[in-house]
Design a protein around this motif. Structure first.
Motif, mmCIF file in Angstrom:
data_model
loop_
_atom_site.group_PDB
_atom_site.id
_atom_site.type_symbol
_atom_site.label_atom_id
_atom_site.label_comp_id
_atom_site.label_asym_id
_atom_site.label_seq_id
_atom_site.Cartn_x
_atom_site.Cartn_y
_atom_site.Cartn_z
ATOM 1 N N PHE A 21 0.964 -1.163 0.204
ATOM 2 C CA PHE A 21 0.048 0.224 0.014
ATOM 3 C C PHE A 21 0.815 1.114 -0.012
ATOM 4 O O PHE A 21 0.781 2.144 -0.765
ATOM 5 N N ALA A 22 1.850 1.064 0.869
ATOM 6 C CA ALA A 22 2.816 2.212 0.978
ATOM 7 C C ALA A 22 3.793 2.537 -0.245
ATOM 8 O O ALA A 22 4.410 3.394 -0.640
ATOM 9 N N TYR A 23 4.290 1.228 -0.615
ATOM 10 C CA TYR A 23 5.155 0.908 -1.818
ATOM 11 C C TYR A 23 4.764 1.703 -3.121
ATOM 12 O O TYR A 23 5.513 2.185 -3.944
ATOM 13 N N THR A 24 3.332 1.770 -3.450
ATOM 14 C CA THR A 24 3.021 2.154 -4.457
ATOM 15 C C THR A 24 2.992 3.661 -4.686
ATOM 16 O O THR A 24 3.189 4.104 -5.956
ATOM 17 N N GLY A 98 -4.804 10.289 -2.478
ATOM 18 C CA GLY A 98 -5.092 11.203 -1.341
ATOM 19 C C GLY A 98 -6.399 10.405 -0.744
ATOM 20 O O GLY A 98 -7.256 10.571 -0.324
ATOM 21 N N HIS A 99 -6.484 8.850 -1.115
ATOM 22 C CA HIS A 99 -7.612 8.258 -0.685
ATOM 23 C C HIS A 99 -7.440 6.910 0.091
ATOM 24 O O HIS A 99 -8.027 5.948 0.266
ATOM 25 N N PRO A 249 -6.521 -3.468 7.767
ATOM 26 C CA PRO A 249 -6.921 -2.137 7.949
ATOM 27 C C PRO A 249 -6.527 -1.258 8.866
ATOM 28 O O PRO A 249 -6.134 -0.193 8.435
ATOM 29 N N ALA A 250 -6.007 -1.761 9.945
ATOM 30 C CA ALA A 250 -5.254 -1.040 10.850
ATOM 31 C C ALA A 250 -4.046 -0.228 10.581
ATOM 32 O O ALA A 250 -3.567 0.776 10.669
ATOM 33 N N LEU A 251 -3.260 -1.437 9.923
ATOM 34 C CA LEU A 251 -1.819 -0.910 9.135
ATOM 35 C C LEU A 251 -1.971 0.023 7.933
ATOM 36 O O LEU A 251 -1.316 0.673 7.987
ATOM 37 N N LEU A 252 -3.082 -0.102 7.311
ATOM 38 C CA LEU A 252 -3.411 0.526 6.126
ATOM 39 C C LEU A 252 -3.631 2.032 6.590
ATOM 40 O O LEU A 252 -3.294 2.988 5.952
ATOM 41 N N LEU A 253 -4.381 2.018 7.746
ATOM 42 C CA LEU A 253 -4.585 3.302 8.499
ATOM 43 C C LEU A 253 -3.535 4.332 8.714
ATOM 44 O O LEU A 253 -3.296 5.431 8.441
ATOM 45 N N VAL A 254 -2.662 3.417 9.479
ATOM 46 C CA VAL A 254 -1.232 4.035 9.665
ATOM 47 C C VAL A 254 -0.376 4.470 8.576
ATOM 48 O O VAL A 254 -0.041 5.588 8.596
ATOM 49 N N ILE A 258 0.706 8.103 7.696
ATOM 50 C CA ILE A 258 2.111 8.442 7.269
ATOM 51 C C ILE A 258 2.335 9.179 6.260
ATOM 52 O O ILE A 258 3.436 9.879 5.851
ATOM 53 N N LEU A 259 1.490 8.756 5.014
ATOM 54 C CA LEU A 259 1.505 9.353 3.776
ATOM 55 C C LEU A 259 1.169 10.834 3.674
ATOM 56 O O LEU A 259 1.251 11.456 2.556
ATOM 57 N N GLY A 260 0.604 11.338 4.776
ATOM 58 C CA GLY A 260 0.146 12.576 4.933
ATOM 59 C C GLY A 260 -1.326 13.083 4.998
ATOM 60 O O GLY A 260 -1.857 14.098 5.206
ATOM 61 N N GLU A 261 -2.071 11.769 4.915
ATOM 62 C CA GLU A 261 -3.422 12.085 4.998
ATOM 63 C C GLU A 261 -3.853 12.387 6.606
ATOM 64 O O GLU A 261 -3.142 11.948 7.494
ATOM 65 N N GLU A 262 -5.074 13.224 6.738
ATOM 66 C CA GLU A 262 -5.556 13.056 8.189
ATOM 67 C C GLU A 262 -6.884 12.997 8.181
ATOM 68 O O GLU A 262 -7.739 13.370 7.420
#
Length: 303
Positions: A21-24, A98-99, A249-254, A258-262
């Motif tokens: 998810f982060a790698y993309t 941003g999603h 999903p908990a890890l995806l939230l983190v 980290i990628l800057g969403e809030e």
């Protein structure tokens, strides 16, 4: 059944999915369609090797035989492949657009939606915990729609779309790794079209060697995550497997944070309502797991 091994493998799979998810976000030269295409193309051979070596090829043979016997079954497979493709595309597209939070929220909602579909479509029995959890999640969604006047479409796409996909696979008796393989085969043509229409790597492989290595890394992550998840299954009962659904999903939230969403102030009631629903299902699962283990110990003592 070695529960410790099963939990370890499943958690590793969740971390790998979150890493992907982060790698993309590193693949800035590629659009979502190209990333999806490369992920499918590189994951498919690894999945095939896994199926052959683990003895699941018979599932594929059975499904292929059914394809020659019923046009309606062919239609359901095409529809199933389209739904899977959309979900896998959304997973790699969301973080860079941003999603990420919206998708992670959808994955939190998904198990609750599956409980409702099980009740409606298959007359599965809902426990008290499940009823309260679904009601709480519904209140959260209604709040988001009523007070914020919108709910992000990726959240609905995952929270509603994935359960429909799994419902179709269960309804057509293809809810196994062989069914996943067939869906991926049917998705490969569109994946190849996406790769060549983007042309970022194929037009100049030597000139995009760094991006090529990143794409190969994406394939390794995707295949590894899928393999670890599949290997964990035989070591877990359904209750424990269901509890581990919430790790991803908990890890995806983190990752999204980290990628800057809030999370906006207006969205907190929705998140809290859904997290409360998840908490109730976890409590139910842990309670059920404890009762089952206690029953097994008593049974073994009598033996």
């Amino acid at each position: 059944m070695n529960t410790t091994i099963g939990v370890t493998l499943n958690v590793i799979a969740s971390f790998l999915f979150a890493s992907m998810f982060a790698y993309t976000s590193l693949l800035t030269n590629l659009n979502g369609e190209e990333i999806f295409g490369w992920r499918m193309l590189l994951t498919f051979p690894c999945l095939t090797v896994f199926i052959i070596t683990r003895g699941y090829w018979g599932q594929i043979v059975t499904i292929c035989q059914r394809l020659t016997q019923s046009i309606m079954f062919v239609v359901t497979r095409i529809f199933s492949a389209a739904m899977l493709s959309f979900q896998l595309w959304l997973f790699v597209w969301a973080p860079g657009n941003g999603h990420g939070l919206s998708v992670s929220l959808g994955y939190f909602i998904m198990p609750l939606t599956m409980v409702l579909i099980g009740k409606i479509a298959f007359q599965d029995r809902m426990t008290g915990y499940q009823k309260v959890a679904c009601f709480s999640a519904l209140l959260g969604i209604l709040y988001q729609i009523g007070f914020s006047e919108n709910i992000a479409w990726p959240t609905l796409a995952v929270g509603l779309g994935y359960p429909v996909y799994f419902w179709l696979r269960r309804k057509t008796d293809t809810n196994n790794i062989g069914g996943l393989w067939v869906d991926m085969v049917l998705s490969l043509p569109i994946s190849i079209i996406f790769i060549y229409s983007g042309g970022e790597i194929t037009s100049d492989i030597l000139g995009n060697i760094d991006t090529l290595w990143l794409v190969i890394g994406l394939g390794v992550l995707s295949a590894s995550a899928l393999t670890f998840q599949a290997l964990s299954g035989p070591h877990l009962n359904l209750t424990l497997f269901g509890l581990l659904v919430y790790v991803e999903p908990a890890l995806l939230l983190v990752v999204a944070l980290i990628l800057g969403e809030e999370i906006k102030a207006s969205e907190w009631p929705t998140y809290l309502a859904i997290w409360f629903s998840v908490f109730l299902l976890i409590v139910e699962g842990v309670t059920s797991l404890g009762i089952n283990n206690k029953f097994r110990r008593r049974k073994n003592m009598h033996i």
